[in-house]
Each structure stands twice: as structure tokens, then as C-alpha cells.
Design an enzyme around this catalytic site. Structure first.
Site, PDB file in Angstrom:
ATOM      1  N   ASP A   5       0.885  -1.164   0.000  1.00 46.68           N
ATOM      2  CA  ASP A   5       0.000   0.000   0.000  1.00 46.68           C
ATOM      3  C   ASP A   5       0.926   1.218   0.000  1.00 46.68           C
ATOM      4  OD1 ASP A   5      -2.328   1.577   0.153  1.00 46.68           O
ATOM      5  OD2 ASP A   5      -2.149   1.699   2.327  1.00 46.68           O
ATOM      6  N   GLU A  49      -0.888  -1.097  -5.222  1.00 48.12           N
ATOM      7  CA  GLU A  49      -2.107  -0.363  -5.545  1.00 48.12           C
ATOM      8  C   GLU A  49      -1.848   0.664  -6.635  1.00 48.12           C
ATOM      9  OE1 GLU A  49      -5.686   2.082  -3.313  1.00 48.12           O
ATOM     10  OE2 GLU A  49      -3.806   1.784  -2.259  1.00 48.12           O
ATOM     11  N   ASP A 105      -2.702   0.765   6.773  1.00 50.18           N
ATOM     12  CA  ASP A 105      -1.914   0.553   5.559  1.00 50.18           C
ATOM     13  C   ASP A 105      -1.393  -0.884   5.484  1.00 50.18           C
ATOM     14  OD1 ASP A 105      -1.293   3.718   4.805  1.00 50.18           O
ATOM     15  OD2 ASP A 105      -1.429   3.295   6.942  1.00 50.18           O
TER      16      ASP A 105
END
Length: 172
Positions: free
Chosen positions: A7, A67, A140
Site C-alpha cells: 500500500d 495499488e 496501511d
């Protein structure tokens, strides 16, 4: 298959390594790389790179899932996050780790079965799928583990497509 989920960020980079075998998930390593506010930005990027390379060396992942950037609300952080994402991709590339990218919608759909799921639903399903006692913190970290789960589910599709093209086999 050992998958490193990321992330991306520049203050906090969540990471999660899972083992995916026989349709089952097992957590291997997870946490967050954090940088101090007020530190010169190039030093923050260097720290992220160095720490991520340490995670890679320690875990020897087969693939990395990260991501895709999507900024709806806070466009002020878009460029610094994109720069941090660049060093994350560089760390994987320099260590010969194949990289796959997923949108938040793809991750939500893969983990919960519903692309419009709320963050707490994704975090709870991640906890359940990995059989963890609690949702990893910070958020996260849980997001990175969800990213790895998404890749595990998607990788079967890519494998199926690869086999199709190599052997002219049709899967339904």
C-alpha cells in the site's frame, strides 16, 4: 507462491507478505515502513527504498502487488505518493520481482466479493482469510495484505489465460 502486497505512501508504506498455496492463504510477514514528517523528501524516498529492499531480501517474494494510484479527494499528496510509488516499483524491479497493479475496487471485490465494500469490511475479511487474531495496524498494513490476497486470486486467472494461449486449451 509468496506474494508481497504494497500500500504505497510516503509517510507510511504498508507491506504484507502472504503464502498462497492450494487455495489457502498464510501470513508470512507484515508491517509498515514509516518516515518522519519534516525529513527532507529525498531522504524519505531513500529510506522507503532501503527498507523495502530489506523486506524483499528477508522474504524473497515471487511476485509483488501494488495499488494503482487513484486520487479523488486529496490531490495535494498525489505527486509525493506517486514519487514514493516509483521507488517502490524500482525496488521490485531491481530485485527481479514481477509487479502487478490493482485498483481499490479490484481489491475490495477480490477480498469481500463486493467492489463497493467499506474499509472496515475489507479489513475484517482480510483478518478472517489470514486467520489473524486482530486486524493488523496501521490500516496501511491491512490494506497491503488485502492487496496480496487480491493478487493471489487474480493470478489464477492469468495462469489460466497463459495456459490457454500456450496450449490452445479452453477453460470455462
Amino acid at each position: 507462491m509468496k506474494i508481497l502486497g504494497i500500500d504505497p505512501g510516503y509517510a507510511i508504506v504498508g507491506y504484507g507478505v502472504i503464502e498462497y498455496k492450494g487455495g489457502r492463504y498464510a501470513p508470512v510477514d507484515f508491517g509498515a515502513i514509516t518516515t518522519e514528517a519534516g525529513t527532507p523528501f529525498p531522504q524519505r524516498l531513500q529510506y522507503i527504498y532501503n527498507e523495502l529492499v530489506s523486506v524483499i531480501i528477508r522474504n524473497d517474494p515471487d511476485e509483488m502487488a501494488v495499488e494503482k494510484l487513484y486520487f479523488q479527494n486529496n490531490q495535494k499528496t498525489a505527486i509525493p505518493v506517486a514519487e514514493a510509488r516509483g521507488v517502490i516499483l524500482l525496488a521490485a524491479q531491481m530485485n527481479n520481482i514481477p509487479i502487478s497493479e490493482y485498483t481499490p475496487l479490484q481489491v475490495k471485490a477480490a477480498v469481500t466479493g463486493y467492489g463497493q465494500a467499506k474499509k472496515p469490511q475489507v479489513m475484517e475479511m482480510t483478518r478472517r482469510l489470514l486467520k489473524l487474531d486482530s486486524v493488523p495496524k496501521p490500516d496501511d498494513t491491512a490494506d497491503a495484505l488485502a492487496m496480496a490476497i487480491c493478487h493471489a486470486q487474480s493470478s489464477g486467472t492469468r495462469l489460466r489465460n497463459m495456459l490457454n494461449s500456450r496450449n490452445n486449451i479452453k477453460f470455462n
